[in-house]
Scaffold this motif. Structure first.
Motif, PDB file in Angstrom:
ATOM      1  N   UNK A 124      -5.048  -8.032  12.629  1.00 50.38           N
ATOM      2  CA  UNK A 124      -4.126  -7.409  11.674  1.00 50.38           C
ATOM      3  C   UNK A 124      -4.831  -6.937  10.409  1.00 50.38           C
ATOM      4  N   UNK A 125      -5.857  -7.650   9.977  1.00 50.64           N
ATOM      5  CA  UNK A 125      -6.521  -7.273   8.728  1.00 50.64           C
ATOM      6  C   UNK A 125      -7.832  -6.526   8.969  1.00 50.64           C
ATOM      7  N   UNK A 126      -8.765  -7.173   9.632  1.00 54.17           N
ATOM      8  CA  UNK A 126     -10.094  -6.592   9.775  1.00 54.17           C
ATOM      9  C   UNK A 126     -10.066  -5.292  10.562  1.00 54.17           C
ATOM     10  N   UNK A 127      -9.428  -5.316  11.725  1.00 52.01           N
ATOM     11  CA  UNK A 127      -9.376  -4.115  12.550  1.00 52.01           C
ATOM     12  C   UNK A 127      -8.493  -3.034  11.912  1.00 52.01           C
ATOM     13  N   UNK A 128      -7.426  -3.465  11.253  1.00 51.55           N
ATOM     14  CA  UNK A 128      -6.515  -2.486  10.645  1.00 51.55           C
ATOM     15  C   UNK A 128      -7.181  -1.761   9.475  1.00 51.55           C
ATOM     16  N   UNK A 129      -7.988  -2.474   8.697  1.00 49.30           N
ATOM     17  CA  UNK A 129      -8.661  -1.832   7.569  1.00 49.30           C
ATOM     18  C   UNK A 129      -9.676  -0.795   8.028  1.00 49.30           C
ATOM     19  N   UNK A 130     -10.192  -0.961   9.236  1.00 44.54           N
ATOM     20  CA  UNK A 130     -11.166  -0.003   9.767  1.00 44.54           C
ATOM     21  C   UNK A 130     -10.501   1.241  10.344  1.00 44.54           C
ATOM     22  N   UNK A 131      -9.214   1.160  10.649  1.00 44.22           N
ATOM     23  CA  UNK A 131      -8.519   2.316  11.206  1.00 44.22           C
ATOM     24  C   UNK A 131      -8.064   3.251  10.088  1.00 44.22           C
ATOM     25  N   UNK A 164      -5.209   4.792   9.929  1.00 45.05           N
ATOM     26  CA  UNK A 164      -3.786   4.632   9.642  1.00 45.05           C
ATOM     27  C   UNK A 164      -3.525   3.534   8.623  1.00 45.05           C
ATOM     28  N   UNK A 165      -4.394   2.514   8.587  1.00 43.71           N
ATOM     29  CA  UNK A 165      -4.169   1.381   7.683  1.00 43.71           C
ATOM     30  C   UNK A 165      -5.326   1.156   6.705  1.00 43.71           C
ATOM     31  N   UNK A 166      -6.124   2.154   6.446  1.00 40.66           N
ATOM     32  CA  UNK A 166      -7.257   1.967   5.547  1.00 40.66           C
ATOM     33  C   UNK A 166      -6.816   1.673   4.108  1.00 40.66           C
ATOM     34  N   UNK A 167      -5.588   1.998   3.767  1.00 40.54           N
ATOM     35  CA  UNK A 167      -5.069   1.742   2.422  1.00 40.54           C
ATOM     36  C   UNK A 167      -4.874   0.248   2.162  1.00 40.54           C
ATOM     37  N   UNK A 168      -4.973  -0.590   3.203  1.00 37.66           N
ATOM     38  CA  UNK A 168      -4.913  -2.037   2.979  1.00 37.66           C
ATOM     39  C   UNK A 168      -6.121  -2.531   2.199  1.00 37.66           C
ATOM     40  N   UNK A 169      -7.196  -1.765   2.182  1.00 33.65           N
ATOM     41  CA  UNK A 169      -8.402  -2.147   1.446  1.00 33.65           C
ATOM     42  C   UNK A 169      -8.232  -1.981  -0.061  1.00 33.65           C
ATOM     43  N   UNK A 170      -7.174  -1.329  -0.490  1.00 30.64           N
ATOM     44  CA  UNK A 170      -6.965  -1.084  -1.924  1.00 30.64           C
ATOM     45  C   UNK A 170      -6.446  -2.305  -2.670  1.00 30.64           C
ATOM     46  N   UNK A 171      -5.995  -3.330  -1.953  1.00 32.33           N
ATOM     47  CA  UNK A 171      -5.466  -4.532  -2.593  1.00 32.33           C
ATOM     48  C   UNK A 171      -6.352  -5.718  -2.236  1.00 32.33           C
ATOM     49  N   UNK A 172      -6.142  -6.815  -2.931  1.00 30.22           N
ATOM     50  CA  UNK A 172      -6.900  -8.031  -2.662  1.00 30.22           C
ATOM     51  C   UNK A 172      -6.576  -8.550  -1.262  1.00 30.22           C
ATOM     52  N   UNK A 179       2.926  -5.905  -2.691  1.00 34.19           N
ATOM     53  CA  UNK A 179       4.050  -6.423  -1.909  1.00 34.19           C
ATOM     54  C   UNK A 179       4.292  -5.571  -0.660  1.00 34.19           C
ATOM     55  N   UNK A 180       4.093  -4.271  -0.762  1.00 38.43           N
ATOM     56  CA  UNK A 180       4.252  -3.401   0.400  1.00 38.43           C
ATOM     57  C   UNK A 180       3.186  -3.706   1.448  1.00 38.43           C
ATOM     58  N   UNK A 181       1.954  -3.932   1.006  1.00 36.47           N
ATOM     59  CA  UNK A 181       0.874  -4.249   1.943  1.00 36.47           C
ATOM     60  C   UNK A 181       1.118  -5.595   2.621  1.00 36.47           C
ATOM     61  N   UNK A 182       1.582  -6.582   1.861  1.00 38.30           N
ATOM     62  CA  UNK A 182       1.875  -7.900   2.429  1.00 38.30           C
ATOM     63  C   UNK A 182       2.986  -7.779   3.471  1.00 38.30           C
ATOM     64  N   UNK A 183       3.996  -6.985   3.181  1.00 39.19           N
ATOM     65  CA  UNK A 183       5.095  -6.792   4.124  1.00 39.19           C
ATOM     66  C   UNK A 183       4.617  -6.136   5.414  1.00 39.19           C
ATOM     67  N   UNK A 184       3.753  -5.149   5.305  1.00 38.66           N
ATOM     68  CA  UNK A 184       3.230  -4.464   6.489  1.00 38.66           C
ATOM     69  C   UNK A 184       2.383  -5.420   7.329  1.00 38.66           C
ATOM     70  N   UNK A 185       1.534  -6.224   6.679  1.00 34.24           N
ATOM     71  CA  UNK A 185       0.697  -7.173   7.403  1.00 34.24           C
ATOM     72  C   UNK A 185       1.568  -8.211   8.107  1.00 34.24           C
ATOM     73  N   UNK A 186       2.586  -8.723   7.429  1.00 34.88           N
ATOM     74  CA  UNK A 186       3.502  -9.693   8.037  1.00 34.88           C
ATOM     75  C   UNK A 186       4.175  -9.092   9.277  1.00 34.88           C
ATOM     76  N   UNK A 187       4.695  -7.874   9.136  1.00 32.92           N
ATOM     77  CA  UNK A 187       5.388  -7.232  10.258  1.00 32.92           C
ATOM     78  C   UNK A 187       4.445  -6.931  11.421  1.00 32.92           C
ATOM     79  N   UNK A 188       3.215  -6.518  11.118  1.00 35.09           N
ATOM     80  CA  UNK A 188       2.236  -6.267  12.180  1.00 35.09           C
ATOM     81  C   UNK A 188       1.890  -7.557  12.915  1.00 35.09           C
ATOM     82  N   UNK A 189       1.674  -8.639  12.164  1.00 38.02           N
ATOM     83  CA  UNK A 189       1.347  -9.924  12.782  1.00 38.02           C
ATOM     84  C   UNK A 189       2.525 -10.447  13.602  1.00 38.02           C
ATOM     85  N   UNK A 190       3.730 -10.274  13.098  1.00 32.57           N
ATOM     86  CA  UNK A 190       4.916 -10.706  13.830  1.00 32.57           C
ATOM     87  C   UNK A 190       5.078  -9.924  15.135  1.00 32.57           C
ATOM     88  N   UNK A 191       4.818  -8.635  15.094  1.00 34.67           N
ATOM     89  CA  UNK A 191       4.907  -7.821  16.303  1.00 34.67           C
ATOM     90  C   UNK A 191       3.866  -8.263  17.337  1.00 34.67           C
TER      91      UNK A 191
END
Length: 98
Positions: free
Chosen positions: A53-60, A62-70, A23-35
């Motif tokens: 928001x997803x592909x580029x963020x997972x490579x950085x 700062x947001x590599x922890x997005x890869x830990x969830x589906x 849920x935290x990852x979904x919230x961050x992705x939503x907020x990043x896309x909204x921004x």
């Protein structure tokens, strides 16, 4: 006649932790896309938003922890944002009731 079922979910401690992380990852992705949508003059397509928001963020780093969830719930949050924008603009144009 339609049948209605009611379910209750009792997650274990590990499941609670996993759900909270998701849920935290979904919230961050939503907020990043909204921004990103607020910064652009023209609303980007869902595919472009997912790339940014997803592909580029997972490579950085700062947001590599997005890869830990589906990735499916993360993609769905970007799609839901696109639907929300579409519904909003349709309501402004009178195509959809508020």
């Amino acid at each position: 006649m339609k049948a209605r079922y009611q379910y209750r979910f009792y997650p274990t401690d590990q499941q609670r932790t996993s759900l909270a992380q998701l849920f935290a990852c979904v919230r961050v992705v939503w907020n990043d896309a909204l921004a990103l949508c607020k910064q652009c003059e023209k609303l980007p397509r869902n595919g472009d938003l997912q790339k940014l928001v997803l592909t580029q963020a997972k490579k950085s780093e700062a947001r590599e922890w997005l890869s830990n969830v589906s990735s499916i719930p993360l993609q769905q949050s970007v799609a839901d944002l696109g639907i929300a924008y579409k519904n909003y603009f349709d309501s402004l144009n009178g195509k959809r009731k508020i």
